[in-house]
Design an enzyme around this catalytic site. Sequence first.
Site, PDB file in Angstrom:
ATOM      1  N   CYS A 177       0.800  -1.229   0.000  1.00  0.00           N
ATOM      2  CA  CYS A 177       0.000   0.000   0.000  1.00  0.00           C
ATOM      3  C   CYS A 177       0.830   1.275   0.000  1.00  0.00           C
ATOM      4  CB  CYS A 177      -0.960   0.008   1.189  1.00  0.00           C
ATOM      5  SG  CYS A 177      -0.170   0.393   2.752  1.00  0.00           S
ATOM      6  N   CYS A 228       7.762  -1.561   6.071  1.00  0.00           N
ATOM      7  CA  CYS A 228       7.189  -2.742   6.729  1.00  0.00           C
ATOM      8  C   CYS A 228       7.863  -4.030   6.285  1.00  0.00           C
ATOM      9  CB  CYS A 228       5.682  -2.813   6.489  1.00  0.00           C
ATOM     10  SG  CYS A 228       5.233  -3.005   4.765  1.00  0.00           S
ATOM     11  N   CYS A 271      -8.162  12.033   4.793  1.00  0.00           N
ATOM     12  CA  CYS A 271      -7.915  11.527   6.152  1.00  0.00           C
ATOM     13  C   CYS A 271      -6.441  11.686   6.494  1.00  0.00           C
ATOM     14  CB  CYS A 271      -8.360  10.076   6.283  1.00  0.00           C
ATOM     15  SG  CYS A 271      -7.200   8.867   5.622  1.00  0.00           S
ATOM     16  N   CYS A 282      -2.560   8.159   4.239  1.00  0.00           N
ATOM     17  CA  CYS A 282      -1.631   7.752   3.186  1.00  0.00           C
ATOM     18  C   CYS A 282      -0.602   8.835   2.889  1.00  0.00           C
ATOM     19  CB  CYS A 282      -2.409   7.466   1.895  1.00  0.00           C
ATOM     20  SG  CYS A 282      -3.098   8.961   1.158  1.00  0.00           S
ATOM     21  N   SER A 336       9.910 -11.360  -0.906  1.00  0.00           N
ATOM     22  CA  SER A 336       9.332 -12.679  -1.090  1.00  0.00           C
ATOM     23  C   SER A 336       9.414 -13.436   0.233  1.00  0.00           C
ATOM     24  CB  SER A 336      10.150 -13.402  -2.168  1.00  0.00           C
ATOM     25  OG  SER A 336       9.479 -14.478  -2.638  1.00  0.00           O
ATOM     26  N   PHE A 368     -15.751   5.241   5.939  1.00  0.00           N
ATOM     27  CA  PHE A 368     -16.641   4.786   4.856  1.00  0.00           C
ATOM     28  C   PHE A 368     -17.775   3.898   5.358  1.00  0.00           C
ATOM     29  CE2 PHE A 368     -12.124   4.773   3.374  1.00  0.00           C
ATOM     30  CZ  PHE A 368     -12.154   6.041   2.831  1.00  0.00           C
ATOM     31  N   PHE A 392     -24.897   2.803   1.587  1.00  0.00           N
ATOM     32  CA  PHE A 392     -25.840   2.012   2.377  1.00  0.00           C
ATOM     33  C   PHE A 392     -26.856   1.253   1.526  1.00  0.00           C
ATOM     34  CE2 PHE A 392     -28.199   1.691   6.495  1.00  0.00           C
ATOM     35  CZ  PHE A 392     -27.096   1.516   7.316  1.00  0.00           C
ATOM     36  N   GLU A 427     -20.855  17.768  -5.324  1.00  0.00           N
ATOM     37  CA  GLU A 427     -20.693  16.673  -4.356  1.00  0.00           C
ATOM     38  C   GLU A 427     -21.387  15.401  -4.849  1.00  0.00           C
ATOM     39  OE1 GLU A 427     -21.885  15.670   0.225  1.00  0.00           O
ATOM     40  OE2 GLU A 427     -22.403  17.575  -0.616  1.00  0.00           O
TER      41      GLU A 427
END
Length: 1310
Positions: free
Chosen positions: A51, A76, A116, A119, A272, A804, A920, A1250
């Site tokens: 990511c 990571c 947010c 990232c 790997s 979300f 929703f 929007e």
Amino acid sequence: MSCPPKSDDLVFFVNGRKVIERNADPEVTLLNFLRKNWTLLIKYACGRGGCGACTVMVSKHDPVSAKIRHFSITACLVPICSLYGAAVTTVEGIGSVNTRLHPVQERIARSHGTQCGFCTPGMVMSMYTLLRNHLQPSEEQLMEALGGNLCRCTGYRPILASGRTFCVESTGCQKKRTGKCCLDLGGNDSSSLNRESDICTDLFVEEEFQPLDPTQELIFPPELLRMAKNPEKQTLTFHGERVTWISPGTLKDLLKLKAKHPEAPLILGNTSLGPAMKSQGRVHPILLSPARISELSMVFKTSDGLTIGAGCSLAQVKDILAEQVSELPEEKTQTYRALLKHLKSLAGQQIRNMASLGGHVISRHCYSDLNPILVVGNATLNMISEEGTRQIPLNDHFLAGLASADLKPEEILESVYIPHSQKWEFVSAFRQAQCQQNALADVSAGMRVILEEATDTIKELSLSYGGVGEATIGAHKSCQQLIGRPWNEQMLEEACRLLLEEVSLPGWAPGGRVEFKRTLVVSFFFKFYLEVLQELKKLDSHHYPEISDRFLSALEDFPVTGPRGVQRYQSVDSHQSLQDPVGRPIMHLSGLKHATGEAIFCDDIPMVDRELFMVLVTSTKAHAKIISIDLSEALELPGVVDVIKAEDIPGTNGAEDDKLLAVDEVLCVGQIICAVVAETDVQAKRAIEKIKITYKDLEPIIFTINDAIKHNSFLCPEKKLEQGNIEEAFEKVDQIVEEVHVGGQEHFYMETQRVIVIPKAEDKELDIYVSTQDPAHVQKTVSSTLNIPINRITCHVKRVGGGFGGKVGRPAVFGAIAAVGAIKTGRPIRLVLDREDDMLITGGRHPLFGKYKVGFMNNGRIKALDIECFINGGCTLDDSEQVTEFLILKLENAYKIRNLRFRGRACMTNLPSNTAFRGFGFPQGTLITESCITAVAAKCGLLPEEIREKNMYKTVDKTIYKQAFSPETLIRCWNECLDKSSFHSRRMQVEEFNKKNYWKKKGIAIIPMKFSVGFAATSYHQAAALVHIYTDGSVLVTHGGNELGQGIHTKMLQVASRELKLPMSYMHVCETSTATVPNTIATAASIGSDVNGKAVQNACQILLKRLEPIIKKNPGGTWEDWIEAAFEQRISLSATGYFRGYKAYMDWEKGEGDPFPYYVYGAACSEVEIDCLTGAHKKIRTDIIMDACCSLNPAIDIGQVEGSFIQGMGLYTTEELKYSPEGVLYSRGPDEYKIPTITDVPEEFNGLGESGMFLGSSVFFAITDAVAAACKERDIVEDFIVKSPATPEQVRMACADRFTEMVRNYCLLS
Ligand SMILES: Cc1cc2nc3c(=O)[nH]c(=O)nc-3n(C[C@H](O)[C@H](O)[C@H](O)COP(=O)(O)OP(=O)(O)OC[C@H]3O[C@@H](n4cnc5c(N)ncnc54)[C@H](O)[C@@H]3O)c2cc1C
Ligand code: FES
Ligand code: FES
């Protein structure tokens, strides 16, 4: 316990500061080291390199080029031991809001590239590394640099916009970047722009950005340079608890060590080994690191080929090959070109920087992109051991791991030799993945042919495929049989037949999709056939046959291009005071802190005294009785403090049918059974592996909606709405009955679920820091779980790294379990879900299966529509009843159909419970309605847009549930979208294109949207705010909304600033807390800003009213004067604002109500191009028109539009959840589950206002439009069965042709 032997010192630098680790543990990654030892706020989001959230820059002295190399990596996957002699730069090292911002940080924030912000540090570091290597990069380099960074919020466009400001071709005019300035946007556009003097397109002012000054960057530490120039030849050893890392300084020592420890793997990029060790829990006691051995990085160019050191990174290999391609004649570089093609799309930039050529070859992944090309290119592996050197061919025997063809345990791979190609030799590479970039291939292939000189006779042929077996597979028999055949149609036909027999393993292939993979095997060969023909034509245009123009499009790959576009919005009234920020594109309040990494998320809160870590133990069975739980071994492990079980819960263990911790029975894989608490996360994770749970399987086990219907397994009663007389209407019209499938969706918020519970010494009080959209729900759940009053529990939410809908209900479960642990142990508890666990446990969007029956006239007028749909709710009710209700209420979308019947039910299955998700139910349900419209159009021989227009609401009317509304804005959005997208002329161009191209088809679709806002319950329509004015004049605003990235705090300060007539710089929002604003509702359903804004407005108005007499008395005074006077006069400077909102009701018995306060309307038009041979698609252009009424902040709202559009596009095109037959979710990380990346954004992306997720379906319908064109041309009469997501597999298999036919015939015969 015996002490580990003494380790050498590990020396590296972080942000210019020297690190000497005396006890470096090889199992510690750079990510954990920086977070724990340096308390740097580098982000964890997946832990698998997929990511880019944890991206940092590493700088190293390259002994071969004698230069400093700067490259981005994902921390990571990097063991700290690999960093000896390296300098690490993190986002904190390049700038800070407290000192100086780096231009990359400033620009990403001011261009609104953060929502947010989770990232953002990774994005910043990818861009920063690019600029360290290229001061003025090209756009291609920018796209390449960001290809490995995922963002779930923004839709990428603003991030790219910020990066573009550094690019060579950057210009101040955003519109110029579309390739056309505002004045030449096309006839309609230019005139409308001139007319629309109140329309703005600037979201930031580039001229205000500080320039990039390379002299300000951190230099490579001189000490490291000295170390590099006089390299230590001595072997370095780092002993950890379980693993020893040995890094020899010479090749001789490495070979000696390999002979001594033949079972020890070599560790290079760890891309790997690392993921394998993590997922399989495998430990290698000894790791040999050849990082300091320059012989493995050597490159030799000879007259017949190229030898590349096994230690070269794939990024370096790419550069080396590009150099060769530019230096040598084309005929010699066929293999290099093919490798280069795949190196561009293999993983993201960070992985290419880390992964080595040797690691890639030796890993022998079945999906490898490079091995098939190296095999057909006749590459040789140069092996070395203490015994000497030897060469072995890189062929399928080696890749299959046959002992006779493999490297010996004491050998290592020193380099790979790739010969030049020659005249009359042609090499090509093909791959097809779920999306274009950063996705493992479903099938990859390398193909090579040598023709007898100046003829079309096959002299030599090699074909190699990845993804179709356990290893890369060669088609030797087929190739052998084709030798001597001319390169013509008959050969093609025969080759396909032979390939199907030889390559495809019957009934099985990794990841399934057998028929699709077989089709790709032959489709790729067809592409190769055409490519070679085309090359032959270039060599001798008379001798070789023409390829028809209509077929040429089969040869073109879709290029990776950065999106262009214009974002238009209504500017504020020219009379609006300059100080009034409402309606202006104000930067997100936390934007700069997101960009510097100083924005604190839940898990960034430093460790508190005596803190423990919690890890959840989940069920491995889909439906079973728990026979026993044996904790004994786990409890004996060092550091383990306790295991929390259902019996430890002092209060209520969730609901009867939805327990927090399982008792006796489990209902799905991933259900939480108990939780380990230990001193560290590592200890807790090791302990869960030792817990033994025995189960007895129970019946029935239900996974699919069909099974649930069969077993009558439902979570709640059917919901139904009806109008007119449906049965009677059906008697008089033509009809179609169809089925629609819509897959589920994972929230994939970048910040996984996290909570910290801190018990206080007195009165059973608890402080809970939690990543949630609904802190009051967490508070209430903890209260009932612990059986203590709500007033003892305070929930704090500073910011959430994306929600979300996934952080509405679930955080309460984690909060409550952690709270039980905190109470039982008396110590603070931190619970941070791994990405795998988050995806396994939390559920997502409900998959849907719908059946519709539609009755219509030949002119396209729909007379009757009957839709029955079922959603997969998983094992507990959660929000499934409300989702069903919303689905039914919103199914009609923008259409007025007199006779309607909508029915919906939530199925109970043995899967994790599905929950709230943006939209929703609306995005799934409305896909049925729109599919039905498309089907009617096809039957009537009309265009879908005509049917849409014909059936759309036209005048003030009532919905199916009898709520009155006016469709005026809907029609305006629709017309404007038609106009701005030049829809009709482009529809004609699409048709023209389709006539001329057989293998590529374009599609275009325009979709209207009527979206109801808010919850269908009155109690949800309320909000409160608390505004304090302090004696220095500063203002603290708190309210009930949570900052999820949607900029609610920014908007609230804009409101407060307008109301108090005070600049925003006076104001602050510290956090959302249940102690300041109680009994809040979830921040969801698109009404957070509306209701909380009203509450903030109310509080400010109360305060201003109190101040009025003082202001009147001293009109020339300053704000500070008035506040001082108010304090002196004992006027309260604190006020609670309250908004008592809409009275919503819905009577399901009668099927009528007034459930929604208002609707938002929009329309989106998308155009795509599909490759009928592979199923891939390219998004050419999207235009979105949304009515945002009066936007509080157009930059934020446009960001929301684009972000949700891209998320919707993911739902409908790439995001596919995969389960094992036992109900285990396979897709538990970014490698298996593909959310859109930067290369998936439409090439031209124009937006206004929007929007909602659903508009992303315009891409889906454009794809179906293109598929329909292909089917029509091929005379395929069956309708394209609508299945979302429209993955390459769906598209390829729908575009049936001679190759799909061959596969079907083969399957029938075999
Ligand atoms: C997020 C992600 C995305 C990816 N996407 C793709 C993709 O799209 N396409 C694709 O083809 N691949 C992809 N990969 C796989 C990637 O190409 C390989 O993981 C990588 O090339 C392995 O190299 P490494 O240096 O990291 O190997 P390591 O993990 O360090 O080592 C792997 C193995 O190779 C052995 N080894 C390494 N060097 C030598 C040597 N010189 N001699 C003997 N043995 C040796 C080691 O002993 C070990 O067993 C992806 C990987 C990740 C993590
Ligand atoms: S957290 Fe490292 S790449 Fe995702
Ligand atoms: S801003 Fe990119 S993930 Fe939220």
